[in-house]
Design a protein around this motif. Structure first.
Motif, PDB file in Angstrom:
ATOM      1  N   GLY A 246      17.880  -5.352 -13.184  1.00 49.33           N
ATOM      2  CA  GLY A 246      17.049  -4.192 -13.473  1.00 49.33           C
ATOM      3  C   GLY A 246      16.739  -4.032 -14.934  1.00 49.33           C
ATOM      4  N   VAL A 247      17.685  -4.398 -15.805  1.00 44.91           N
ATOM      5  CA  VAL A 247      17.463  -4.267 -17.242  1.00 44.91           C
ATOM      6  C   VAL A 247      16.354  -5.220 -17.690  1.00 44.91           C
ATOM      7  N   TYR A 248      16.444  -6.476 -17.261  1.00 43.30           N
ATOM      8  CA  TYR A 248      15.428  -7.437 -17.664  1.00 43.30           C
ATOM      9  C   TYR A 248      14.065  -7.088 -17.060  1.00 43.30           C
TER      10      TYR A 248
ATOM     11  N   GLY B  12       8.822 -13.207 -18.982  1.00 43.59           N
ATOM     12  CA  GLY B  12       7.912 -12.303 -19.671  1.00 43.59           C
ATOM     13  C   GLY B  12       6.620 -11.995 -18.957  1.00 43.59           C
ATOM     14  N   SER B  13       6.297 -12.707 -17.884  1.00 46.27           N
ATOM     15  CA  SER B  13       5.020 -12.496 -17.223  1.00 46.27           C
ATOM     16  C   SER B  13       5.126 -11.404 -16.166  1.00 46.27           C
TER      17      SER B  13
ATOM     18  N   THR C 111      15.880  -9.757 -22.660  1.00 45.60           N
ATOM     19  CA  THR C 111      15.761 -11.174 -22.308  1.00 45.60           C
ATOM     20  C   THR C 111      17.025 -11.937 -22.639  1.00 45.60           C
ATOM     21  N   TRP C 112      17.551 -11.741 -23.843  1.00 46.19           N
ATOM     22  CA  TRP C 112      18.763 -12.470 -24.216  1.00 46.19           C
ATOM     23  C   TRP C 112      19.955 -12.020 -23.372  1.00 46.19           C
ATOM     24  N   TRP C 113      20.044 -10.747 -23.074  1.00 45.68           N
ATOM     25  CA  TRP C 113      21.129 -10.274 -22.195  1.00 45.68           C
ATOM     26  C   TRP C 113      20.990 -10.897 -20.806  1.00 45.68           C
ATOM     27  N   TYR C 114      19.763 -11.019 -20.337  1.00 41.97           N
ATOM     28  CA  TYR C 114      19.524 -11.621 -19.020  1.00 41.97           C
ATOM     29  C   TYR C 114      19.913 -13.098 -19.024  1.00 41.97           C
ATOM     30  N   LEU C 115      19.456 -13.840 -20.035  1.00 42.62           N
ATOM     31  CA  LEU C 115      19.766 -15.267 -20.096  1.00 42.62           C
ATOM     32  C   LEU C 115      21.253 -15.513 -20.302  1.00 42.62           C
TER      33      LEU C 115
END
Length: 424
Positions: free
Chosen positions: A377-379, A261-262, A361-365
């Motif tokens: 790229g999405v995250y 998130g940063s 974020t959840w898709w990335y994790l």
């Protein structure tokens, strides 16, 4: 109406987590695919609550250092006791002889974790309702502004990820007390909130600027004293009882590299990875700059800024320069944003950005976009969009301070600052 809206929002949040409660919390990436991840059920085992391990204790080495604040540890422990009392007390003696990894996958422990989360959801709902009622006290003749908190999509998405609504409650209590000129009580609320999470302490910046502008330094002194009276004993007692557990939160915070998130996540686009030391230094420097610039703005503005405006900008500014920004951090801004810029257009623009980041974020994790250490790229766009959303709302608040006739609260040329408790 606001209490009803908040009740419906929290109920929707419970429904949103239901898929995970049916088993996705322990089914690998399904909790991310279903967008229903929560820290609470995993905390039940991680903190040793299934074995009734005392707050801030690692259970004699069986569990990792808790890395939570003292009030959070106590609330979690008491919630676990209540849930076990209501749904059956496990035999913790027999569990002491079993490996923790085995307990993690035990169906009985999983059921207890769901029960624990359910009790926590009830507590958090009560906290959200109390926060709504208290924030209404700080709206003066504009009680409808509190709907910016009560009917917020962010509450639905993030309200049950962790214990953040407890610090939100403290922020609302501080604003309500300050608006009633109960400065010591406002300080108590700030101190308790800062004991849960650090960001509520930034309200003192807003109180201090307003006190200087109105030549009422004694108000700020009382609030500061109230905050110290709470936060110092809480941490001192925790340190004396469980020094290692108390220190684990601070060491985890300082030793961690830049996290989710940063703005550091955007640097990965060009392949730059900062270490924890550099990130800490720039974060501290950024926080100092935010406080200095905000104080300057508050003192030189042609008309005294409103307390929620200053508090919002302080929290938003610190969030923008932080080295880690959890998904649920949008809750920290919510009550302040509802009063600082009570326009649904701007609130929804910001929360749409939060919602996009929530999903990304959840898709990335879960590894559904790229993940696995590969550029996603999405995250990355989610991080950029979220920071831009916070920046947008902050820019609108700054504009209202510089040109107060555009401020929705002061547009009637009669209302000043309902949350300040100052009538001059």
């Amino acid at each position: 109406m606001a209490l009803l809206a908040m009740t419906l929002a929290m109920a929707a949040g419970v429904a949103q987590k239901n898929q995970c409660a049916q088993g996705s919390w322990w089914a690998g990436d399904r909790q991310f695919a279903n967008l229903c991840y929560s820290d609470l059920p995993h905390e039940y085992v991680r903190l040793g609550l299934d074995e009734r391990t005392p707050p801030l204790s690692e259970g004699g080495g069986r569990h990792p250092d808790p890395a939570v604040t003292p009030p959070t540890a106590v609330v979690s422990y008491l919630t676990a006791l209540v849930s076990q009392q209501l749904f059956g007390r496990p035999d913790v003696v027999t569990r002491d002889d079993r490996p923790v990894d085995e307990l993690t996958t035990d169906p009985a422990v999983e059921r207890e974790a769901v029960a624990f989360t359910a009790v926590a959801a009830v507590l958090l709902t009560l906290a959200a309702l109390a926060a709504t009622a208290l924030l209404t006290m700080a709206t003066g003749s504009r009680p409808w502004d509190v709907l910016g908190l009560a009917a917020a999509p962010v509450v639905v998405l993030s309200g049950l990820i962790g214990w953040d609504l407890l610090s939100v409650l403290c922020v609302c209590a501080a604003l309500a007390a300050w608006s009633r000129r109960r400065d010591l009580v406002a300080g108590f609320a700030v101190g308790l909130g800062a004991a849960f999470a650090l960001y509520p302490a930034l309200l003192l910046v807003a109180f201090g600027v307003v006190a200087v502008r109105t030549r009422s330094g004694e108000r700020f002194a009382r609030a500061l004293a109230g905050a110290c009276v709470v936060v110092v004993p809480v941490n001192l007692v925790a340190y004396l009882l469980q020094s290692q557990g108390w220190a684990s939160y601070w060491s985890a915070w300082s030793n961690a590299p830049p996290g989710l998130g940063s703005y550091w996540q955007l640097a990965t686009v060009v392949g730059f990875q900062a270490d924890a030391t550099l990130a800490d230094q720039l974060q501290v420097l950024g926080c100092v700059i935010v406080v200095v610039v905000l104080t300057w703005l508050g003192l030189v503005a042609r008309r005294r800024p409103r307390v929620p405006q200053l508090a919002f900008l302080a929290v938003a500014g610190v969030m923008l320069v932080s080295k880690s920004l959890p998904v649920q951090a949008g809750l920290w801004l919510l009550p302040l944003a509802a009063l600082a810029r009570p326009r649904w257009r701007d609130l929804l623009i910001w929360q749409a950005c939060e919602a996009y980041y929530f999903c990304a974020t959840w898709w990335y994790l879960g590894g559904f976009t790229a993940g696995g250490g590969v550029f996603d790229g999405v995250y990355t766009s989610g991080v950029a969009v979220r920071l831009a959303g916070i920046g947008w709302l902050a820019a609108m608040v700054v504009r209202d301070i510089v040109t107060p006739w555009l401020d929705p609260v002061r547009a009637d040329a009669v209302t000043d600052d309902p949350a300040s408790g100052v009538l001059i």
